[in-house]
Design an enzyme around this catalytic site. Structure first.
Site: not given
Length: 485
Positions: A221-222
């Protein structure tokens, strides 16, 4: 002797010769490989009742052999484990039907069969003592390990956490949750129950036998946005103030929205690289990936440790992480925010964090500090810190650090990782899993930001919230165990 008999005799001699050659090859040249083969349980069962060396954390045994023999009977040793399930993912277990963790990786030293212990064992035999195995001292910090474990118990979710010393590569903590108590699977007096317990663990849907910290890959993810930012700085000469289009949604085959409050990053206007990291803007970071192309992004990930052909050994084997070169614009955009085909272990994301903390140089992670003789009087070997890769320049690492500090402060996305009295560099992550079980939640970071002593990565499986809600507090606890000692 007629011809058929002569031919039969020659053929028989050839068969006997082939048999002798095969036996010589197996017993002479393949003996070590067969003995050490993980499928050969005799290497464990034949040594089950022998005295193995202890595995130690901070000088205290977390695995040791206890003499359970009756008076005047030959010595029999039962393997014992301290800490219940706290250390099992790293220490492993030694059983009649196999071994895992450090018990397997350092088996020849622990059971005393390593050549480095030959002189010592001969001396013990001549003096009437039972030969013993070497002492294996781990790099784990008990307070860091306990802090991470307690965080998962409180959260009640599966996941993993890794803490590294960014300056040396020492593994200070490696938590995999759920785990299991190795004492339940190693009894030599009730092996049937021990086997039953192990089979039950194998069938457990929670996968307690899996070392998630080293061997499970997740979409990062981020948290992967710091890799994208590093690639932008290194390849596009971007700075913290460089801007990129940051629409409220970006068409990547299907709409990619922003997870920021209100679904916008800079009211729909181009956003700076620094602000995009601070608030974790999806669309701008996806556009950065598209702007630079698939090769530079994949190469930057490789520099941090992704995409390796050779397995990293700590000495426990770590599953390689993946960030392949993408040609498709839509897939590349999602790769830029840690989705698509990007997969990482918690160890790998801790290496990303540690590399930034260490001025761009990633140190090789290791979990065995030193090997000592059975009596502990002398050291047979110790692990020396070694560079693993140069991921970025020192100036790029400093720019990334400056962008990661506001994540934990100033209204950033990871404020729950903040520590009073010091700056913490961090990055949150919320990874889509494509299922109905909820997102994975991440946090990576290091502290103190200006003189890092510890770098961490935490993932919560299907946490359903954000990295700030559940992963960041665990990361903070593990970092505090180091920086507030």
């Amino acid at each position: 002797m007629n011809t058929p008999i002569r031919r039969l005799a020659v053929f028989s001699m050839i068969l006997f010769g082939a048999l002798m050659l095969q036996a010589t090859w197996i017993q002479g040249f393949q003996a070590d490989a067969i003995r050490e083969d993980p499928l050969n349980s005799r290497q464990y069962s034949e040594r089950l009742t022998e005295q193995r060396g202890p595995i130690q954390v901070a000088g205290e045994p977390v695995a040791y052999s206890e003499d359970i023999s009756e008076e005047d009977d030959p010595s029999r040793y039962q393997r014992m484990y301290n800490g219940e399930d706290l250390y099992t993912p790293i220490v492993g277990s030694f059983r009649s039907y196999g071994a895992s963790g450090i018990e397997e990786a350092e088996n020849s030293l622990l059971d005393g069969s390593d050549d480095r212990l030959a002189a010592r064992n001969l001396r013990d035999i001549l003096t009437g003592h039972d030969p013993g195995g070497a002492r294996v001292e781990l790099t784990l910090d008990p307070e860091v390990q306990q802090a991470g474990y307690d965080g998962f118990v409180d959260e009640g979710k599966n996941g993993a956490a890794v803490a590294l010393d960014p300056n040396s590569g020492e593994v200070l903590g490696a938590v995999s949750y759920p785990s299991y108590d190795a004492n339940d699977v190693v009894s030599i007096d009730d092996q049937e129950s021990a086997v039953d317990n192990y089979v039950e663990l194998e069938q457990d849907e929670g996968k307690p036998l899996l070392n998630r910290a080293l061997n499970e890959r997740y979409p990062p993810g981020s948290t992967f946005k710091v890799v994208t930012a590093a690639a932008a700085i290194e390849n596009l000469d971007a700075s913290a103030d460089s801007t990129m289009d940051a629409p409220d949604t970006l068409d990547l085959g299907r709409p990619l929205p922003n997870a920021t409050p209100g679904g916008t990053c800079n009211n729909g206007q181009p956003d700076s690289l620094a602000h995009s990291i601070q608030i974790s803007c999806n669309t701008s970071m996806a556009n950065w990936a598209i702007e630079m192309g698939g090769a530079p992004l994949s190469e930057q990930a490789t520099a941090f440790g992704f995409n390796q052909d050779e397995v990293l050994e700590t000495p426990l084997e770590a599953t390689p992480s993946l960030a392949p070169e993408e040609d498709d614009r839509n897939v590349l955009g999602r790769a830029g925010i840690g989705q698509g085909n990007v997969e990482a272990t918690p160890l790998q994301m801790a290496m990303v964090s540690a590399g930034i903390a260490n001025s761009g140089e990633v140190m090789t992670p290791y979990v065995v500090d030193r090997i000592q003789e059975p009596n502990g009087e002398s050291t047979l070997s110790s692990t020396e810190s070694e560079p693993y890769s140069t991921a970025t320049s020192a100036s790029t690492a400093q720019t990334l650090t400056d962008m990661m500090v506001p994540v934990t402060e100033q209204g950033g996305s990871g404020t729950n990782a903040a520590i009073d009295g010091m700056d913490v560099a961090g990055k949150t992550g919320t990874a889509e899993t494509g299922g109905e079980d909820g997102t994975h939640n991440w946090f990576i970071g290091f502290a103190p930001a200006d003189d890092p002593e510890v770098a961490v990565a935490v993932v919560i499986e299907h946490g359903g919230g954000s990295g700030n809600e559940n992963a960041a507090p665990i990361a903070r606890q593990m970092m505090e165990a180091v920086v507030q000692e």
